[in-house]
Design a protein around this motif. Structure first.
Motif, mmCIF file in Angstrom:
data_model
loop_
_atom_site.group_PDB
_atom_site.id
_atom_site.type_symbol
_atom_site.label_atom_id
_atom_site.label_comp_id
_atom_site.label_asym_id
_atom_site.label_seq_id
_atom_site.Cartn_x
_atom_site.Cartn_y
_atom_site.Cartn_z
ATOM 1 N N ALA A 60 0.843 -1.193 0.000
ATOM 2 C CA ALA A 60 0.000 0.000 0.000
ATOM 3 C C ALA A 60 0.876 1.240 0.000
ATOM 4 O O ALA A 60 1.985 1.229 0.538
ATOM 5 C CB ALA A 60 -0.913 0.018 1.212
ATOM 6 N N TRP A 61 0.382 2.304 -0.615
ATOM 7 C CA TRP A 61 1.124 3.569 -0.570
ATOM 8 C C TRP A 61 0.602 4.461 0.550
ATOM 9 O O TRP A 61 1.255 5.431 0.926
ATOM 10 C CB TRP A 61 1.087 4.289 -1.912
ATOM 11 N N HIS A 62 -0.574 4.127 1.124
ATOM 12 C CA HIS A 62 -0.992 4.774 2.360
ATOM 13 C C HIS A 62 -1.716 3.751 3.227
ATOM 14 O O HIS A 62 -2.319 2.802 2.719
ATOM 15 C CB HIS A 62 -1.826 6.043 2.117
ATOM 16 N N PRO A 63 -1.653 3.899 4.549
ATOM 17 C CA PRO A 63 -2.251 2.906 5.440
ATOM 18 C C PRO A 63 -3.776 2.893 5.343
ATOM 19 O O PRO A 63 -4.406 3.919 5.078
ATOM 20 C CB PRO A 63 -1.784 3.349 6.830
ATOM 21 N N MET A 64 -4.350 1.726 5.567
ATOM 22 C CA MET A 64 -5.799 1.607 5.612
ATOM 23 C C MET A 64 -6.353 2.400 6.796
ATOM 24 O O MET A 64 -5.769 2.416 7.876
ATOM 25 C CB MET A 64 -6.192 0.138 5.749
ATOM 26 N N VAL A 65 -7.484 3.052 6.563
ATOM 27 C CA VAL A 65 -8.183 3.765 7.633
ATOM 28 C C VAL A 65 -9.583 3.193 7.752
ATOM 29 O O VAL A 65 -10.290 3.046 6.748
ATOM 30 C CB VAL A 65 -8.252 5.271 7.341
ATOM 31 N N VAL A 66 -9.982 2.846 8.974
ATOM 32 C CA VAL A 66 -11.343 2.398 9.270
ATOM 33 C C VAL A 66 -11.847 3.262 10.417
ATOM 34 O O VAL A 66 -11.211 3.332 11.471
ATOM 35 C CB VAL A 66 -11.386 0.911 9.665
ATOM 36 N N ARG A 67 -12.986 3.923 10.217
ATOM 37 C CA ARG A 67 -13.530 4.835 11.225
ATOM 38 C C ARG A 67 -14.986 4.492 11.504
ATOM 39 O O ARG A 67 -15.772 4.299 10.560
ATOM 40 C CB ARG A 67 -13.415 6.281 10.755
ATOM 41 N N PHE A 68 -15.352 4.448 12.795
ATOM 42 C CA PHE A 68 -16.715 4.147 13.222
ATOM 43 C C PHE A 68 -17.341 5.370 13.890
ATOM 44 O O PHE A 68 -16.646 6.158 14.556
ATOM 45 C CB PHE A 68 -16.733 3.018 14.250
ATOM 46 N N GLY A 69 -18.657 5.479 13.789
ATOM 47 C CA GLY A 69 -19.409 6.442 14.586
ATOM 48 C C GLY A 69 -18.877 7.851 14.536
ATOM 49 O O GLY A 69 -18.668 8.424 13.472
ATOM 50 N N ALA A 70 -18.657 8.447 15.708
ATOM 51 C CA ALA A 70 -18.186 9.831 15.787
ATOM 52 C C ALA A 70 -16.823 10.026 15.137
ATOM 53 O O ALA A 70 -16.482 11.136 14.708
ATOM 54 C CB ALA A 70 -18.134 10.283 17.249
ATOM 55 N N ASN A 71 -16.043 8.956 15.026
ATOM 56 C CA ASN A 71 -14.734 9.074 14.376
ATOM 57 C C ASN A 71 -14.841 9.318 12.869
ATOM 58 O O ASN A 71 -13.840 9.646 12.230
ATOM 59 C CB ASN A 71 -13.902 7.820 14.638
ATOM 60 N N THR A 72 -16.029 9.152 12.298
ATOM 61 C CA THR A 72 -16.202 9.455 10.871
ATOM 62 C C THR A 72 -16.095 10.948 10.605
ATOM 63 O O THR A 72 -16.037 11.365 9.439
ATOM 64 C CB THR A 72 -17.558 8.950 10.355
ATOM 65 N N LEU A 73 -16.029 11.758 11.656
ATOM 66 C CA LEU A 73 -15.813 13.205 11.496
ATOM 67 C C LEU A 73 -14.334 13.542 11.383
ATOM 68 O O LEU A 73 -13.995 14.658 10.989
ATOM 69 C CB LEU A 73 -16.415 13.963 12.682
ATOM 70 N N ARG A 74 -13.467 12.604 11.724
ATOM 71 C CA ARG A 74 -12.028 12.871 11.740
ATOM 72 C C ARG A 74 -11.446 12.762 10.340
ATOM 73 O O ARG A 74 -11.853 11.918 9.543
ATOM 74 C CB ARG A 74 -11.317 11.905 12.683
ATOM 75 N N VAL A 75 -10.456 13.608 10.051
ATOM 76 C CA VAL A 75 -9.797 13.587 8.752
ATOM 77 C C VAL A 75 -8.722 12.498 8.738
ATOM 78 O O VAL A 75 -8.337 11.962 9.778
ATOM 79 C CB VAL A 75 -9.173 14.956 8.409
ATOM 80 N N PHE A 76 -8.223 12.199 7.546
ATOM 81 C CA PHE A 76 -7.262 11.110 7.364
ATOM 82 C C PHE A 76 -6.030 11.278 8.253
ATOM 83 O O PHE A 76 -5.536 10.308 8.839
ATOM 84 C CB PHE A 76 -6.833 11.047 5.892
ATOM 85 N N SER A 77 -5.530 12.502 8.363
ATOM 86 C CA SER A 77 -4.277 12.729 9.092
ATOM 87 C C SER A 77 -4.439 12.666 10.596
ATOM 88 O O SER A 77 -3.445 12.618 11.329
ATOM 89 C CB SER A 77 -3.690 14.095 8.706
ATOM 90 N N ASP A 78 -5.668 12.646 11.096
ATOM 91 C CA ASP A 78 -5.922 12.582 12.534
ATOM 92 C C ASP A 78 -5.899 11.125 12.979
ATOM 93 O O ASP A 78 -6.869 10.396 12.819
ATOM 94 C CB ASP A 78 -7.279 13.219 12.842
ATOM 95 N N ARG A 79 -4.788 10.690 13.519
ATOM 96 C CA ARG A 79 -4.616 9.293 13.919
ATOM 97 C C ARG A 79 -4.934 9.058 15.396
ATOM 98 O O ARG A 79 -4.699 7.976 15.906
ATOM 99 C CB ARG A 79 -3.184 8.837 13.611
#
Length: 218
Positions: A60-79
């Motif tokens: 992969a050239w970028h890591p997989m991101v999986v977000r649930f619930g309220a975390n769906t408001l977070r942007v990609f760079s917010d780890r």
């Protein structure tokens, strides 16, 4: 092409870029089908990575991101954020960036589980807004800056708020420093087909969740 922002490597081809995207969409649907209430985000990501490896998509050239619930408001760079558990009535998104056919595939989509109508509507709205904005782009007729201005207007008209911190980006063959070209929303020129990922992230106007959708323009 605009040489200042549209540079590609020696292996790049538009058919390969499109084929890589198609393969990535097949993977994301399989990943989404494997996610169910009761899983934590970290567990869902581990399941997704195992599925990707099984599909021969381990690089992969970028890591997989999986977000649930309220975390769906977070942007990609917010780890940061809590490792949330998917509820019976909930919303989640997946964002993957596998290297396929020597190209930087990048797809993301949102899904809802259970019977919350607003969550299902939000997931569908992100996809529908993406298609509205892609139609406005019209294969390179509208500049990147104008495209996201229109995206914000369309989102409001649909009853959602667009997150303008999520602004799209370049892709190309791999490895290639295409992302140095900047963000699509800042592009004061016409986006060339097959080189730009249109990212859409919206939020519910009053409730703490949102949705994300991204795909290749062209």
């Amino acid at each position: 092409m605009n040489p200042a922002v549209d540079s590609v490597g020696p292996a790049w081809s538009l058919p390969a870029m499109r084929a890589a995207q198609a393969q990535a969409w097949t993977a994301i649907e399989r990943l989404a089908a494997a996610i169910h209430p009761g899983l934590r985000e970290s567990e869902a990501k581990a399941v997704g990575e195992a599925i990707m490896a099984d599909l021969g998509m381990g690089q992969a050239w970028h890591p997989m991101v999986v977000r649930f619930g309220a975390n769906t408001l977070r942007v990609f760079s917010d780890r940061g954020g809590e490792d949330l558990t998917l509820a019976e009535n909930d919303i989640f998104f997946i964002d993957i960036g596998p290297v396929l056919l020597g190209h930087e595939a990048d797809v993301g989509a949102t899904f809802a589980v259970g019977k919350d109508p607003e969550m299902h509507a939000c997931a569908a709205a992100a996809r529908d807004l993406w298609h509205r904005v892609a139609a406005i782009w019209n294969h390179g007729v509208v500049r990147g800056t104008a495209l996201y201005a229109r995206a914000a207007q369309e989102a409001e008209a649909m009853g959602w708020h667009l997150n303008l911190d999520v602004r799209g980006h370049r892709v190309a063959d791999y490895p290639h420093p295409s992302r140095q070209a900047g963000k699509l929303a800042d592009l004061d020129s016409l986006p060339t087909p097959g080189l730009w990922i249109l990212e859409i992230q919206i939020r519910h106007p009053t409730r703490p969740f949102g949705a994300f959708y991204e795909d290749l323009l062209g």
